[in-house]
Motif scaffolding. Structure first.
Motif, PDB file in Angstrom:
ATOM      1  N   TYR A 452       0.822  -1.212   0.000  1.00  0.00           N
ATOM      2  CA  TYR A 452       0.000   0.000   0.000  1.00  0.00           C
ATOM      3  C   TYR A 452       0.855   1.261   0.000  1.00  0.00           C
ATOM      4  O   TYR A 452       0.505   2.268  -0.632  1.00  0.00           O
ATOM      5  CB  TYR A 452      -0.967  -0.024   1.185  1.00  0.00           C
ATOM      6  CG  TYR A 452      -2.337  -0.502   0.770  1.00  0.00           C
ATOM      7  CD1 TYR A 452      -3.401   0.381   0.669  1.00  0.00           C
ATOM      8  CD2 TYR A 452      -2.553  -1.833   0.433  1.00  0.00           C
ATOM      9  CE1 TYR A 452      -4.657  -0.047   0.267  1.00  0.00           C
ATOM     10  CE2 TYR A 452      -3.798  -2.281   0.027  1.00  0.00           C
ATOM     11  CZ  TYR A 452      -4.848  -1.380  -0.059  1.00  0.00           C
ATOM     12  OH  TYR A 452      -6.087  -1.808  -0.481  1.00  0.00           O
ATOM     13  N   SER A 456       0.645   4.039  -3.002  1.00  0.00           N
ATOM     14  CA  SER A 456       0.383   5.438  -2.669  1.00  0.00           C
ATOM     15  C   SER A 456       1.474   6.357  -3.202  1.00  0.00           C
ATOM     16  O   SER A 456       1.194   7.431  -3.744  1.00  0.00           O
ATOM     17  CB  SER A 456       0.250   5.592  -1.150  1.00  0.00           C
ATOM     18  OG  SER A 456      -0.071   6.917  -0.815  1.00  0.00           O
ATOM     19  N   VAL A 472      -7.476   5.049  -6.366  1.00  0.00           N
ATOM     20  CA  VAL A 472      -7.479   5.240  -4.912  1.00  0.00           C
ATOM     21  C   VAL A 472      -8.771   4.703  -4.308  1.00  0.00           C
ATOM     22  O   VAL A 472      -8.767   4.065  -3.247  1.00  0.00           O
ATOM     23  CB  VAL A 472      -7.279   6.734  -4.569  1.00  0.00           C
ATOM     24  CG1 VAL A 472      -7.659   7.012  -3.123  1.00  0.00           C
ATOM     25  CG2 VAL A 472      -5.838   7.148  -4.821  1.00  0.00           C
ATOM     26  N   GLN A 473      -9.887   4.957  -4.973  1.00  0.00           N
ATOM     27  CA  GLN A 473     -11.158   4.438  -4.477  1.00  0.00           C
ATOM     28  C   GLN A 473     -11.154   2.911  -4.438  1.00  0.00           C
ATOM     29  O   GLN A 473     -11.668   2.299  -3.490  1.00  0.00           O
ATOM     30  CB  GLN A 473     -12.300   4.935  -5.369  1.00  0.00           C
ATOM     31  CG  GLN A 473     -12.599   6.418  -5.200  1.00  0.00           C
ATOM     32  CD  GLN A 473     -13.467   6.971  -6.305  1.00  0.00           C
ATOM     33  OE1 GLN A 473     -14.069   6.217  -7.060  1.00  0.00           O
ATOM     34  NE2 GLN A 473     -13.520   8.295  -6.416  1.00  0.00           N
ATOM     35  N   ASN A 476      -8.938   1.833  -1.595  1.00  0.00           N
ATOM     36  CA  ASN A 476      -9.605   2.131  -0.327  1.00  0.00           C
ATOM     37  C   ASN A 476     -10.673   1.089  -0.008  1.00  0.00           C
ATOM     38  O   ASN A 476     -10.800   0.641   1.139  1.00  0.00           O
ATOM     39  CB  ASN A 476     -10.236   3.524  -0.416  1.00  0.00           C
ATOM     40  CG  ASN A 476     -10.886   3.944   0.888  1.00  0.00           C
ATOM     41  OD1 ASN A 476     -10.209   4.100   1.906  1.00  0.00           O
ATOM     42  ND2 ASN A 476     -12.202   4.117   0.866  1.00  0.00           N
ATOM     43  N   LEU A 508      -0.330   7.114   3.103  1.00  0.00           N
ATOM     44  CA  LEU A 508      -1.531   6.853   2.307  1.00  0.00           C
ATOM     45  C   LEU A 508      -2.272   8.149   1.980  1.00  0.00           C
ATOM     46  O   LEU A 508      -2.826   8.294   0.886  1.00  0.00           O
ATOM     47  CB  LEU A 508      -2.458   5.893   3.054  1.00  0.00           C
ATOM     48  CG  LEU A 508      -1.918   4.479   3.341  1.00  0.00           C
ATOM     49  CD1 LEU A 508      -3.008   3.617   3.965  1.00  0.00           C
ATOM     50  CD2 LEU A 508      -1.387   3.821   2.078  1.00  0.00           C
ATOM     51  N   TYR A 509      -2.262   9.064   2.915  1.00  0.00           N
ATOM     52  CA  TYR A 509      -2.993  10.328   2.721  1.00  0.00           C
ATOM     53  C   TYR A 509      -2.504  11.054   1.473  1.00  0.00           C
ATOM     54  O   TYR A 509      -3.277  11.721   0.776  1.00  0.00           O
ATOM     55  CB  TYR A 509      -2.815  11.209   3.951  1.00  0.00           C
ATOM     56  CG  TYR A 509      -3.786  12.365   4.021  1.00  0.00           C
ATOM     57  CD1 TYR A 509      -4.949  12.264   4.777  1.00  0.00           C
ATOM     58  CD2 TYR A 509      -3.550  13.555   3.332  1.00  0.00           C
ATOM     59  CE1 TYR A 509      -5.852  13.320   4.841  1.00  0.00           C
ATOM     60  CE2 TYR A 509      -4.444  14.611   3.387  1.00  0.00           C
ATOM     61  CZ  TYR A 509      -5.596  14.492   4.140  1.00  0.00           C
ATOM     62  OH  TYR A 509      -6.495  15.519   4.205  1.00  0.00           O
ATOM     63  N   TRP A 512      -4.459   9.339  -1.185  1.00  0.00           N
ATOM     64  CA  TRP A 512      -5.891   9.204  -0.875  1.00  0.00           C
ATOM     65  C   TRP A 512      -6.622  10.526  -1.074  1.00  0.00           C
ATOM     66  O   TRP A 512      -7.830  10.536  -1.301  1.00  0.00           O
ATOM     67  CB  TRP A 512      -6.057   8.703   0.554  1.00  0.00           C
ATOM     68  CG  TRP A 512      -6.421   7.245   0.686  1.00  0.00           C
ATOM     69  CD1 TRP A 512      -7.513   6.736   1.311  1.00  0.00           C
ATOM     70  CD2 TRP A 512      -5.693   6.107   0.214  1.00  0.00           C
ATOM     71  NE1 TRP A 512      -7.525   5.356   1.257  1.00  0.00           N
ATOM     72  CE2 TRP A 512      -6.416   4.945   0.583  1.00  0.00           C
ATOM     73  CE3 TRP A 512      -4.502   5.948  -0.496  1.00  0.00           C
ATOM     74  CZ2 TRP A 512      -5.977   3.655   0.267  1.00  0.00           C
ATOM     75  CZ3 TRP A 512      -4.068   4.667  -0.808  1.00  0.00           C
ATOM     76  CH2 TRP A 512      -4.800   3.542  -0.430  1.00  0.00           C
ATOM     77  N   ALA A 518     -12.454   8.586  -0.098  1.00  0.00           N
ATOM     78  CA  ALA A 518     -11.353   7.747   0.369  1.00  0.00           C
ATOM     79  C   ALA A 518     -10.636   8.433   1.528  1.00  0.00           C
ATOM     80  O   ALA A 518     -10.245   7.780   2.514  1.00  0.00           O
ATOM     81  CB  ALA A 518     -10.369   7.481  -0.769  1.00  0.00           C
ATOM     82  N   THR A 519     -10.497   9.744   1.430  1.00  0.00           N
ATOM     83  CA  THR A 519      -9.844  10.503   2.504  1.00  0.00           C
ATOM     84  C   THR A 519     -10.657  10.415   3.792  1.00  0.00           C
ATOM     85  O   THR A 519     -10.105  10.186   4.882  1.00  0.00           O
ATOM     86  CB  THR A 519      -9.672  11.973   2.088  1.00  0.00           C
ATOM     87  OG1 THR A 519      -8.950  12.031   0.851  1.00  0.00           O
ATOM     88  CG2 THR A 519      -8.909  12.751   3.153  1.00  0.00           C
ATOM     89  N   LEU A 522     -10.291   6.978   5.280  1.00  0.00           N
ATOM     90  CA  LEU A 522      -8.988   6.816   5.917  1.00  0.00           C
ATOM     91  C   LEU A 522      -8.984   7.485   7.289  1.00  0.00           C
ATOM     92  O   LEU A 522      -8.452   6.922   8.268  1.00  0.00           O
ATOM     93  CB  LEU A 522      -7.896   7.421   5.020  1.00  0.00           C
ATOM     94  CG  LEU A 522      -6.462   7.293   5.509  1.00  0.00           C
ATOM     95  CD1 LEU A 522      -6.038   5.824   5.562  1.00  0.00           C
ATOM     96  CD2 LEU A 522      -5.503   8.079   4.604  1.00  0.00           C
TER      97      LEU A 522
END
Length: 698
Positions: A452, A456, A472-473, A476, A508-509, A512, A518-519, A522
Motif C-alpha cells: 500500500y 500510494s 485510490v477508491q 480504499n 496513504l494520505y 488518498w 477515500a480521505t 482513511l
C-alpha cells in the motif's frame, strides 16, 4: 559357345524355353545332372560357360518363356553344384535379382522361386548379397500380383532364417538401407520392415538397440497407420525396445529424445501417448544424458498436460513432476534460459492447465537458481506481467507468487507495482474484475503495508487525475473490506498514538486525497474524526456529484460491517467522541433524504445516547441534532495526539488536490463545449456552401 561344347543337348535347351512348365522343369533337371558331372570332374570353366549361356541367352532374352527357363536353369545349376556353388554365386545371383524388375509377373514369380532354391543350397554364403536381396524383397512385398507377393514372403522367411544363423551378417551395412525405407507409406512394405526389425532384434549377437535412433522415427510414424495390424506390429516392436532400454546400461537417450519430442506433438492420439510414455521412462532412466534436452522435453510435456485424452494428461503430469524434481547443475549443461523460453512460450497456451504448469516452472527455477533466473529477467518480466490479465484466477494467483518472489529486490518491486498501475490505467475492466484479487494476494505475499505504501507513492504523482481517483477508491475499498488487510487497518487505528501508524497514515494520505470519500474513510479508520469533519466541511458544490454520492453510499453501508464495529461502539460515549458524531452528521447532511444510505445512517444515529455535554439545537427534531462541541468535549481521543500529525497542512494539501480536480473537470467540460461548437460550425459551413451552390445555379 555352342551348346554341344557344353555337353547340353539342344533338345534340353529347347525344352528349357518351352511354354509348358513341366518341360522347363524336366530340362532344368537335365541341366542339374550335367552340372553335377562337370563339378565332379572339376570342370568349373565349363560350368561358368553354362551359367553365361543361361544368363545371356535366356534370362536376358526378350521372350518371357526364355527368361522363365533361364531362371529355373540357374537354380538347377546351383543345386547341381551343391557345396561348390559359392564360387559361382557372383554369376548366378545378379541375373536373378535383375529379374525381380521384370514387367511380366510370372517372370518375377519364378525369380523368387529360383532365388529361394539358390538360397537353400548356399545358406550362409548368400549373405554377401543380403543388401541387394533385401532391397529386392522390399519392393516385391508391395508387388501388384498376389502370387508374386506370396512367393516373396516365402523367400523372405528363408532369408531371415539364414541371417539369424549367420555370423557374417553386417548390421552396420544394413541399417542405412533400413533407415532409407522407414518412411515409406505402403502398408505391405511397412509390414515387411517391422518384420525384419523384430527378427533382427531377437538375435542375441545383433545389437539393434544401439541403432534404434536410426529407425525409431519410422516406427513411431507407423503408429498412425490406417491399418490396425501395422499399428499393432509397430507398437509391439516399440514396447520390446522400451523394455530393452530399461534393462540396458548403455543407451543413447539424446538422439532418441529429439525424435520423441517431435512425435509428442503428433496429431495422432496413439502416437502422442506412446511418445509421452517413452519420454516418461527416459526422464526416469536418462539421468545426466538428458540434461541438454530438458528444455525440448519440457516443450513436449507441457502441451500434453492439457491433452483431450486423459491417459496422455496423466502420463504428462507425472513426467512433468519427475522432470521438475531433478536438480540439475547449470555447470553441467542445464540450460536455464532454454527452459525459461519454453515456459514463456507456454504462458500463451490456450489451455489453463498448461499455463499453470509453466508458471510452476518459473517458480521452481527462481527458487533453485535465483541468480541465473534474474539474468534472464528482461526477457520474461513483461510476459509475466501480461499474464496478470489471464482470464483464469488460478493463473493470476500463481503469476503473483512468481512476481512476489522476484520482487524481493526493491527495484523489481517498484517495477511490478508501476506496471500494475499502468495496466489498470489502460484496462479499467481488469481493475474492476481482478483488481481486488491482485492487490489482496500481493498483500499476503509481500506485506500489506509495503504494497500500500508503494501504491500510494506512485499514485501521488499520477498525472491522470481521473484514473488516480478511481485507483485510490479501489484501493480504499479493498482496505476496508479485505480480511487480508486486517493488520493494516489495526495499524491505522493507532495513527494518533503510534509513530508507525502515523507514518502509514501520512503515506496513504498523500494519494488518498485524490478522492474525498477515500480521505474521509482513511480518517475514520485512523480515528482522526476532527480532520474528517474538516474535510467534509471543505467540500464544495462541485465535489458533491453523482460519483461522490455513490462512494458515500458504499461508505455508509461499510460503517455497518464488523470492520467499523469499534466506531459504532464509540458512539456509546458521545461526550468522548463528539468529532465522530459531527463527522457522521456531516455525512448525513450530504445524503439525499430519500436514499437508503440516509435512512441507514439516520437509524444508527438515533440510537446514540447523548450526554449532558452536548447541546442540541432542537430536542424534539432528530434531524436538527447538529452538535456543538463543548469545552469538555473538545478533550477527546482524536485530539490528544493532534500535534503528532500536522492536520492543517494535510487539509491544505487535500484542498489543493481537490482544486486541481475541479480545474481538470472544468477543462474537460470546456473541451467538450469547444468540440461541440466546432462540429456545429462545420455543419453550418457545409450548409451555407450547399445553399450558395443552389443559388448560383438559379
Amino acid at each position: 559357345m555352342a551348346a554341344d561344347a557344353l555337353s547340353i543337348p539342344g533338345a534340353v535347351l529347347r525344352n528349357l524355353s518351352d511354354k509348358l512348365y513341366e518341360k522347363r522343369k524336366n530340362a532344368a533337371l537335365e541341366i542339374e545332372g550335367i552340372v553335377k558331372q562337370l563339378a565332379t570332374a572339376g570342370e568349373h570353366e565349363k560350368i561358368s560357360a553354362v551359367i553365361s549361356l543361361l544368363t545371356n541367352d535366356f534370362t536376358y532374352s526378350p521372350q518371357a518363356n526364355h527368361r522363365k527357363g533361364g531362371l529355373i536353369g540357374l537354380a538347377a545349376v546351383t543345386v547341381g553344384l551343391t557345396s561348390e556353388a559359392a564360387q559361382h554365386l557372383e554369376q548366378i545371383v545378379p541375373p536373378v535379382l535383375n529379374s525381380f524388375l521384370d514387367q511380366d509377373s510370372r517372370v518375377r514369380y519364378y525369380a523368387c522361386e529360383a532365388l529361394y532354391n539358390i538360397a537353400k543350397v548356399v545358406r550362409g554364403d548368400f549373405i554377401i548379397y543380403f543388401n541387394k536381396i533385401f532391397d529386392a524383397l522390399c519392393k516385391l512385398s508391395a508387388d501388384s500380383d498376389a502370387n508374386v507377393q506370396s512367393a516373396a514372403h516365402l523367400l523372405d522367411r528363408l532369408v531371415k532364417d539364414i541371417v539369424t544363423e549367420s555370423d557374417q551378417f553386417s548390421i552396420e551395412e544394413f541399417i542405412p538401407l533400413l533407415r532409407e525405407r522407414m518412411n515409406v507409406l505402403n502398408p505391405y512394405v511397412r509390414q515387411f520392415l517391422v518384420g525384419w526389425i523384430t527378427v533382427l532384434d531377437s538375435v542375441p549377437d545383433i545389437d539393434m538397440l544401439g541403432f534404434l535412433p536410426d529407425f525409431l522415427d519410422g516406427l513411431f510414424n507407423m503408429l498412425s497407420d490406417s491399418s490396425h495390424e501395422i499399428r499393432q506390429q509397430a507398437d509391439a516392436a516399440l514396447s520390446e525396445f522400451l523394455q530393452e532400454i530399461k534393462n540396458s546400461p548403455n543407451v543413447d537417450y539424446g538422439r532418441m529424445a529429439e525424435i520423441l519430442v517431435r512425435r509428442a506433438g503428433s496429431t495422432d492420439e496413439f502416437t502422442r501417448l506412446t511418445s509421452i510414455t517413452w519420454i516418461n521412462e527416459f526422464v526416469k532412466l536418462g539421468g545426466e544424458q538428458l540434461v541438454p534436452y530438458y528444455a525440448d522435453i519440457l516443450g513436449a510435456i507441457l502441451p500434453c498436460i492439457s491433452d483431450e485424452e486423459e491417459k496422455i494428461r496423466v502420463v504428462a503430469r507425472e513426467t512433468n513432476e519427475e522432470l521438475r524434481a531433478i536438480k540439475a547443475d547449470p555447470a553441467e549443461g542445464f540450460d536455464i534460459g532454454a527452459i525459461l523460453s519454453i515456459a514463456k512460450r507456454e504462458l500463451n497456451s490456450e489451455h489453463e492447465a498448461t499455463r499453470i504448469e509453466a508458471l510452476h516452472w518459473f517458480f521452481t527455477l527462481l527458487d533453485r537458481y535465483r541468480a541465473e533466473f534474474l539474468a534472464y529477467l528482461n526477457d520474461i518480466f513483461h510476459p509475466l506481467l501480461n499474464a496478470l490479465s489471464d482470464p483464469s484466477d488460478a493463473v493470476v494467483l500463481l503469476v503473483l507468487e512468481v512476481h512476489a518472489c522476484i520482487a524481493e529486490e526493491s527495484h523489481h518491486f517498484h517495477h511490478l507495482v508501476s506496471y500494475l498501475i499502468r495496466t489498470f490505467h489502460n484496462n479499467h475492466f481488469l481493475l474492476e474484475k481482478r483488481g481486488a484479487l491482485i492487490v489482496r494476494r500481493l498483500c499476503v505475499l509481500l506485506g500489506a503495508e509495503k504494497v500500500y505504501r508503494e501504491f500510494s507513492t506512485i499514485l501521488e504523482s499520477e498525472v491522470d487525475l481521473d484514473f488516480a481517483s478511481v485507483m485510490v477508491q479501489a484501493l480504499n475499498l479493498i482496505l476496508l473490506t479485505s480480511t487480508e488487510l486486517g493488520e493494516l487497518r489495526s495499524l491505522l487505528k493507532k495513527s494518533l498514538v503510534d509513530s508507525c501508524g502515523k507514518d502509514l497514515f501520512q503515506s496513504l494520505y498523500a494519494s488518498w486525497r485524490h478522492s474525498p470519500m477515500a480521505t474521509i474513510s482513511l480518517c475514520l479508520l485512523a480515528q482522526a474524526y476532527s480532520h474528517a469533519s474538516c474535510v467534509i466541511q471543505s467540500l464544495g458544490e462541485e465535489d458533491i456529484n453523482v460519483k461522490f454520492l455513490v462512494q458515500l453510499d458504499k461508505l455508509i453501508r461499510l460503517l455497518e460491517t464488523p470492520v467499523f464495529a469499534y466506531l459504532r461502539l464509540q458512539l456509546l460515549e458521545p461526550g468522548k467522541h463528539t468529532w465522530l458524531l459531527k463527522t457522521l452528521y456531516g455525512l448525513l447532511m450530504l445524503l439525499p433524504q430519500q436514499s437508503a444510505a440516509f435512512k441507514i445512517l439516520r437509524t444508527r444515529l438515533k440510537t446514540v445516547p447523548f450526554s449532558e455535554n452536548l447541546k442540541r439545537t432542537s430536542s424534539a427534531n432528530p434531524y436538527s441534532q447538529i452538535l456543538q462541541v463543548t469545552e469538555d468535549g473538545n478533550r477527546n481521543q482524536d485530539t490528544q495526539n493532534y500535534s503528532a500529525i500536522n492536520f492543517p497542512f494535510l487539509l491544505q494539501q487535500f484542498e489543493n488536490m481537490q482544486l486541481q480536480h475541479r480545474n481538470h473537470l472544468k477543462d474537460q467540460l470546456q473541451s467538450r463545449k469547444s468540440a461541440s461548437a466546432l462540429t456545429l460550425s462545420q455543419e453550418i459551413q457545409r450548409y451555407e456552401e450547399a445553399h450558395s451552390s443552389f443559388a448560383i445555379r438559379d
